[in-house]
Design an enzyme around this catalytic site. Structure first.
Site, PDB file in Angstrom:
ATOM      1  N   CYS A 119       0.832  -1.201   0.000  1.00 15.61           N
ATOM      2  CA  CYS A 119       0.000   0.000   0.000  1.00 15.61           C
ATOM      3  C   CYS A 119       0.873   1.260   0.000  1.00 15.61           C
ATOM      4  O   CYS A 119       1.393   1.637  -1.033  1.00 15.61           O
ATOM      5  CB  CYS A 119      -0.983  -0.035   1.165  1.00 15.61           C
ATOM      6  SG  CYS A 119      -2.441   0.953   0.830  1.00 15.61           S
ATOM      7  N   HIS A 177      -3.688  -4.921   0.506  1.00 13.08           N
ATOM      8  CA  HIS A 177      -3.107  -5.467   1.743  1.00 13.08           C
ATOM      9  C   HIS A 177      -3.177  -6.993   1.720  1.00 13.08           C
ATOM     10  O   HIS A 177      -4.050  -7.592   2.370  1.00 13.08           O
ATOM     11  CB  HIS A 177      -3.858  -4.924   2.963  1.00 13.08           C
ATOM     12  CG  HIS A 177      -3.574  -3.486   3.229  1.00 13.08           C
ATOM     13  ND1 HIS A 177      -2.483  -3.065   3.939  1.00 13.08           N
ATOM     14  CD2 HIS A 177      -4.221  -2.367   2.843  1.00 13.08           C
ATOM     15  CE1 HIS A 177      -2.473  -1.745   3.994  1.00 13.08           C
ATOM     16  NE2 HIS A 177      -3.520  -1.292   3.339  1.00 13.08           N
ATOM     17  N   GLU A 185      -1.506  -9.076   3.243  1.00 14.03           N
ATOM     18  CA  GLU A 185      -1.280  -9.682   4.570  1.00 14.03           C
ATOM     19  C   GLU A 185      -2.604 -10.074   5.238  1.00 14.03           C
ATOM     20  O   GLU A 185      -2.622 -10.963   6.091  1.00 14.03           O
ATOM     21  CB  GLU A 185      -0.478  -8.724   5.470  1.00 14.03           C
ATOM     22  CG  GLU A 185      -1.212  -7.496   6.016  1.00 14.03           C
ATOM     23  CD  GLU A 185      -1.231  -6.295   5.074  1.00 14.03           C
ATOM     24  OE1 GLU A 185      -1.040  -6.483   3.859  1.00 14.03           O
ATOM     25  OE2 GLU A 185      -1.460  -5.160   5.560  1.00 14.03           O
TER      26      GLU A 185
HETATM   27  N1  GLN Z   1      -1.889   6.806   2.906  1.00 14.82           N
HETATM   28  C1  GLN Z   1      -2.009   6.063   1.693  1.00 14.82           C
HETATM   29  C2  GLN Z   1      -3.376   6.221   1.057  1.00 14.82           C
HETATM   30  O1  GLN Z   1      -4.309   6.625   1.684  1.00 14.82           O
HETATM   31  C3  GLN Z   1      -1.692   4.599   1.926  1.00 14.82           C
HETATM   32  C4  GLN Z   1      -2.677   3.902   2.798  1.00 14.82           C
HETATM   33  C5  GLN Z   1      -2.187   2.584   3.336  1.00 14.82           C
HETATM   34  O2  GLN Z   1      -1.001   2.302   3.317  1.00 14.82           O
HETATM   35  N2  GLN Z   1      -3.087   1.784   3.832  1.00 14.82           N
HETATM   36  O3  GLN Z   1      -3.562   5.950  -0.101  1.00 14.82           O
END
Ligand code: GLN
Length: 566
Positions: free
Chosen positions: A403, A529, A531
């Site tokens: 992410c 994600h 994970e």
């Molecule tokens: N801050 C980033 C976004 O909002 C990444 C979010 C995250 O890593 N879950 O896109």
């Protein structure tokens, strides 16, 4: 309140009348905790879940959180740990991650509720006029809504295990305790209360002390709940005498006093409970019959964790919430699962990315076999992550970006390979000349923060011939998301020309889902994600492959062909 068909309630049900409930009726297990917080109620609940599931019962788990936030989505990970995202895009308590990993079953918004959500439902109903003429009160309206949120899960399940967050004695937990007390009154022997306590060892006298447990159970009894079983966290074996003493003081059958001594891995807890026949005890009390659990796979897994035969790898996780491992619970577990898959021990060092913004040279990463940059929000520590990723890119260190980790990898590549000076994410630098990570047009209009991100499961298409495609072994996949920003499509062509591979996109091709580098041993990042979908018995393919790449870098570690990921 509409009870589900499989779950008619009321004093006419089983229990107080002494009638035995038909096996088709859903049973309810309630897990509370006392003495101190962080005793591992979630793991205890999930472990009982494993035993019941392995006996062929349809089990689900639920977390009832007494705080006033509608969900943990707006809480700092440093306060409350990771926000676990379910397939349906619910932002939930990290215990749901344990539940999913243990019972190997996807959960949903229904499996986590909070005081905030309960009140919001009741207040919405009040505004609609559903209670016209009546005073809306904690009892019965809030407690009814709590009971409704439990009963919603009855459909399709033989056993619903509900864990109440916090510790008995907390003011904010009272409506939940009252609701589960009423629940038992209504469904009788179809409900079972388990209380988790601590039996501390006092070094100076060399003794285990039962007093905190006695007090905690008394506190619970004051709310009208008599626990049927106690799970006692302890550093030393309880012994028969202490067990009898605790049973005597608390009106609990000695067979229901379970010793939960510290274990090497959380995945051992179901086996620990099984050795003491907790599942037999619970089922007998609930009037349920089921064959003995089949724990062969689980046992093999625990044996593997305790004695990995292929050596070890060391992974550096460079992130912003590294003071609290709970903030990255699923990342930690997914790395361990990757290790289980290859019979490797995975050692993780949590490194604050801010440390890499000053004097500290990222060259120390040479000590590691892999770098993982996880998710996060806000600009603190971003430059440190970018430096670490730059080092991994240039030095062939296996890298997995998740992410925010993908976003930082794109920024690093844009600045240092594609020559886009000042490239940044719109989240961190609104004036950047090259916002390679930006907001999608439709998101620009959104002004509130709660529940407004790209959340939950999305389908992605993988590009043939890429490492991503090889890892997953499929053309299309689904992964869970939780983010606001996306790779800026205006820069895709330019970055691709400089060598960045966009190895996955949404099926319509509009959003970038994964990136990688072709001329690197293992450099893969995902906007999602992964994970969150890893399970101890089924490591996520990206994590399995990343850990394997780390082992190969370490060298001298033979990965048996059968264990190597496809
Ligand atoms: N801050 C980033 C976004 O909002 C990444 C979010 C995250 O890593 N879950 O896109």
């Amino acid at each position: 309140m509409t009870p589900s068909p499989s779950d008619e309630t009321g004093p006419s049900g089983a229990g107080p009348s002494g009638k035995k409930a038909p096996p088709s009726e859903t049973r309810y297990v309630f897990v509370t905790g006392g003495v101190v917080s962080s005793l591992g109620k979630g793991i205890a609940a999930a472990s009982l879940g494993v035993l019941l599931r392995e006996r062929g019962l349809r089990v689900t788990l639920q977390k009832l959180d007494p705080y006033i936030n509608v969900d943990p989505g707006t809480l700092s990970p440093l306060q409350h740990g990771e926000v676990f995202v379910t397939e349906d895009g619910a932002e939930t308590d990290l215990d749901l991650g344990h539940y999913e990993r243990f019972i190997d079953h996807n959960l949903s918004q229904d499996n986590n509720t909070t005081t905030g959500r309960i009140y919001r439902n009741v207040i919405d109903r009040e505004r609609r006029g559903d209670y016209l003429g009546r005073t809306v009160q904690v009892i019965p309206h809030i407690t009814d809504e709590i009971k409704r949120s439990i009963r919603v899960l009855a459909k399709g399940h033989d056993v619903v295990i509900s864990e109440v967050g916090g510790t008995v004695g907390d003011i904010e937990g009272l409506p939940f305790l009252e609701a589960i007390r009423q629940f038992r009154q209504e469904v009788g022997a179809r409900a079972f209360h388990i209380h988790l306590t601590l039996v501390p060892y006092i070094q100076a006298v060399g003794e285990l002390k039962t007093k905190p447990t006695q007090h905690s159970v008394r506190e619970l009894m004051q709310t009208g709940i008599q626990p049927a079983a106690l799970v006692c966290r302890t550093e030393h074996p309880l012994g028969e005498e202490i067990r009898r003493k605790i049973a005597g003081f608390t009106n609990v059958d000695p067979a229901g006093v379970i010793e939960a001594i510290d274990v090497e891995t959380i995945y051992e807890v179901p086996l620990q409970f099984r050795r003491q026949r907790l599942d037999d005890f619970v089922l007998a009390r609930l009037g349920l019959e089921a064959p003995a659990p089949n724990l062969a796979v689980w046992k093999r897994m625990v044996r593997g964790i305790k004695g990995p035969s292929s050596g070890s790898v060391r992974i550096a996780v460079v992130g912003k919430y590294t003071e609290l491992v709970d903030a990255y619970k699923s990342v930690e577990q997914a790395l361990f699962h990757g290790g289980i898959r290859h019979d490797l021990d995975v050692g993780i060092d949590w490194i604050a990315s801010e440390e890499l913004e000053g004097e500290r040279d990222p060259g120390f990463l040479a000590e590691y076999d892999g770098l993982l940059v996880p998710g996060g929000f806000g600009s603190r520590g971003i430059e440190g992550m970018i430096r670490a990723i730059g080092w991994a890119r240039a030095n062939g260190l296996p890298f997995l970006g998740i992410c925010l980790g993908l976003q930082c990898a794109v920024i690093e590549f844009a600045r240092n390979v594609a020559g886009l000076k000042g490239a940044h994410s719109f989240e961190f630098d609104r004036a950047s000349p090259h916002p390679v990570i930006c907001l999608m047009d439709e998101q620009r209009k959104v002004t509130t923060k709660g529940g407004t991100m790209r959340l939950g499961s999305y389908r992605a298409r993988l590009l043939p011939g890429t490492a991503a495609r090889r890892c997953y072994g499929a053309d299309e996949i689904t992964e869970r998301h939780r983010h606001r920003y996306e790779v800026n499509n205006d820069y895709r062509e330019l970055l691709a020309a400089a060598g960045l591979v966009f190895s996955a996109t949404t099926t319509d091709g509009k959003l970038v889902e994964m990136i990688e580098l072709a001329d690197h041993p293992w450099f893969v990042a995902s906007q999602s994600h992964p994970e969150l979908k890893s399970r101890p018995t089924r490591a996520h393919p990206l994590f399995a492959s990343f850990v394997e790449a780390a082992a190969i870098r370490r060298g001298g570690i033979e990965i048996p062909a059968a264990a190597a990921s496809s």
